[in-house]
Design a protein around this motif. Structure first.
Motif, PDB file in Angstrom:
ATOM      1  N   LEU A  26       0.829  -1.177   0.008  1.00  0.00           N
ATOM      2  CA  LEU A  26      -0.040  -0.037   0.100  1.00  0.00           C
ATOM      3  C   LEU A  26       0.917   1.314   0.112  1.00  0.00           C
ATOM      4  O   LEU A  26       0.526   2.198  -0.864  1.00  0.00           O
ATOM      5  CB  LEU A  26      -1.043  -0.048   1.156  1.00  0.00           C
ATOM      6  CG  LEU A  26      -1.981   1.271   1.387  1.00  0.00           C
ATOM      7  CD1 LEU A  26      -2.814   1.182   0.199  1.00  0.00           C
ATOM      8  CD2 LEU A  26      -2.726   1.259   2.635  1.00  0.00           C
TER       9      LEU A  26
ATOM     10  N   CYS B  71      -7.252  -1.220  -1.628  1.00  0.00           N
ATOM     11  CA  CYS B  71      -6.806   0.218  -1.894  1.00  0.00           C
ATOM     12  C   CYS B  71      -5.628   0.133  -2.792  1.00  0.00           C
ATOM     13  O   CYS B  71      -5.308   1.037  -3.732  1.00  0.00           O
ATOM     14  CB  CYS B  71      -6.829   0.989  -0.639  1.00  0.00           C
ATOM     15  SG  CYS B  71      -8.149   1.621   0.146  1.00  0.00           S
ATOM     16  N   ALA B  72      -4.717  -0.815  -2.271  1.00  0.00           N
ATOM     17  CA  ALA B  72      -3.327  -0.795  -2.984  1.00  0.00           C
ATOM     18  C   ALA B  72      -3.603  -1.012  -4.656  1.00  0.00           C
ATOM     19  O   ALA B  72      -3.222  -0.580  -5.323  1.00  0.00           O
ATOM     20  CB  ALA B  72      -2.399  -1.827  -2.529  1.00  0.00           C
TER      21      ALA B  72
ATOM     22  N   SER C 254      -6.892  -2.478   3.140  1.00  0.00           N
ATOM     23  CA  SER C 254      -5.220  -1.973   2.494  1.00  0.00           C
ATOM     24  C   SER C 254      -5.097  -2.581   1.129  1.00  0.00           C
ATOM     25  O   SER C 254      -4.598  -1.950   0.308  1.00  0.00           O
ATOM     26  CB  SER C 254      -4.296  -2.327   3.563  1.00  0.00           C
ATOM     27  OG  SER C 254      -4.619  -1.535   4.731  1.00  0.00           O
TER      28      SER C 254
END
Ligand SMILES: Cc1ncc(COP(=O)(O)O)c(C=O)c1O
Length: 393
Positions: A75, A278-279, A275
């Protein structure tokens, strides 16, 4: 109960009563009335499906455990790449820290640079949480307005006049909420000059950077500024992820290292599956182009409709999710205007004075509605503005 801390009691709703117009509009809509809500700053569409699928895969894949305090390495890598693009400065993962949303990045930035009793300058009109974020740190601040007739661009002379011996930071936001102003390179250079001269931090809220009109200039890219700028970023606006609560702060590595301790005592790391999603969203830019194009088209349609109106003037409104209309020729009291617009035409907008003095005599329109609704809203506004003048005459 025993006495609460003055710190927590001091965090009180800010701004004037513009939110009352919003709340009334909301209540009437909930009761089934045909109200067009142009007062909220949240997307009217869901998060892109690829991001949702990435999250579902991640949560099924046993990603249920603690994550490193500054964020998962993957991330941070993705955030660093996004910061390189946003700020124009090559950014490494150890120069970013993941936070639960842009607001938490802002909170972290203020905690990181201001001690109790320090002073900051907040350039206005500003996002509603700014004053309380300073109060929560025990810091004082001076609001410096950006004149409407100057397109809400920051003025170096006005900022210089507000400096105090204990000033430690200046907070700006471009593209701006609520004005939609995109600060020009020239004005940012003048601000950077002040920061260098007085050894100040610049806190730069760039959460709308993908929704700007034209080139996004980050002050972090200006000479001598990478070492004194903290950039607030978020996935909320750019990636259509307001409810996911993911943002990050970018700054000098030494400061980011210190900030890891703040996560130790606050978030203790972020959810693993969010996370990872989102990454993946950052790596693949899920939704970014589509969302940017959608807001650009909405802005064009709405502004084209408004530009033809007598006595209503567009100010700022170059980027972000909002447009700002000067309605003072129709009615100088923006709150009165907003209430009357809600009563007569069922359109909910924010009175400009909710965001500070410079925006008085204006209304803020959110573009978080589909194009046909915005067209309808513009037609209602046109009818209202012309009728209102006839009644007043
Ligand atoms: C200028 C600005 N900064 C920060 C935020 C906080 O965004 P979030 O906490 O959703 O990332 C917002 C939200 O509307 C905003 O308008």
């Amino acid at each position: 109960m025993p006495r609460p801390s003055s710190r927590i009691s001091g965090i009180v709703p800010s701004g004037k009563d513009g939110w009352e117009v919003h709340s009334a509009a909301w209540a009437r809509k909930a009761a089934g009335e045909d109200i067009i809500m142009l007062s909220v700053g949240d997307h009217d569409f869901d998060t892109p499906s690829q991001t949702i699928e990435a999250c579902v895969t991640a949560v099924r894949g046993s990603n249920h455990h603690y994550t490193p305090l500054p964020g998962l390495p993957r991330l941070r890598q993705a955030m660093a790449a996004a910061s390189s693009a946003c700020t124009g400065v090559e950014t490494t993962p150890d120069q970013v820290i993941a936070t639960p949303g842009g607001q938490a990045a802002l909170y972290a930035a203020v905690q990181a640079v201001l001690d109790q009793g320090d002073h900051a300058i907040v350039v206005a009109p500003y996002y509603a949480t700014y004053p309380n974020t300073f109060s929560a740190a025990g810091a004082s601040f001076t609001v410096v307005e950006t004149p409407a007739e100057d397109g809400f661009q920051p003025r170096a002379d006005m900022i210089r006049a507000a400096l105090k011996p204990n000033t430690r930071a200046i907070l700006i936001n471009t593209p701006n909420n609520p004005t939609g102003a995109v600060y020009s390179r020239e004005r940012l250079e003048q601000l950077a000059q002040i920061c260098r001269e007085h050894d100040l931090w610049l806190l730069s809220d760039e959460v709308y950077w993908t929704l700007g009109g034209g080139e996004h200039v980050s002050p972090r890219s200006l000479p001598g500024m990478a070492e004194r700028t903290l950039v607030i970023n978020s996935m909320s606006k750019s990636h259509g992820m307001t409810g996911w609560r993911m943002g990050w702060l970018t700054g000098p590595q030494d400061m980011i290292t210190l900030l890891v301790s703040l996560n130790l005592v606050t978030t203790y790391g972020l959810p693993a599956f969010i996370s990872i999603a989102c990454a993946e969203a950052l790596e693949n830019h899920y939704g970014v182009k589509d969302i940017a194009e959608r807001y650009a088209a909405r802005r064009t349609i709405f502004l084209d409709a408004v530009r033809g109106m007598n006595d209503v003037t567009v100010r700022g409104s170059e980027g972000g999710m909002y447009v700002m209309l000067d309605i003072s020729e129709v009615e100088p009291d923006d709150e009165k205007f907003a209430w009357a617009l809600l009563d007569k035409e069922n359109v909910g907008v924010m009175p400009g004075s909710s965001f500070g003095e410079a925006a008085a005599g204006h209304i803020r329109i959110s573009l978080c509605q589909p194009e046909p609704v915005l067209q309808d809203a513009a037609a209602r506004l046109r009818r209202f503005a012309s009728t209102y003048r006839r009644e007043a005459a």
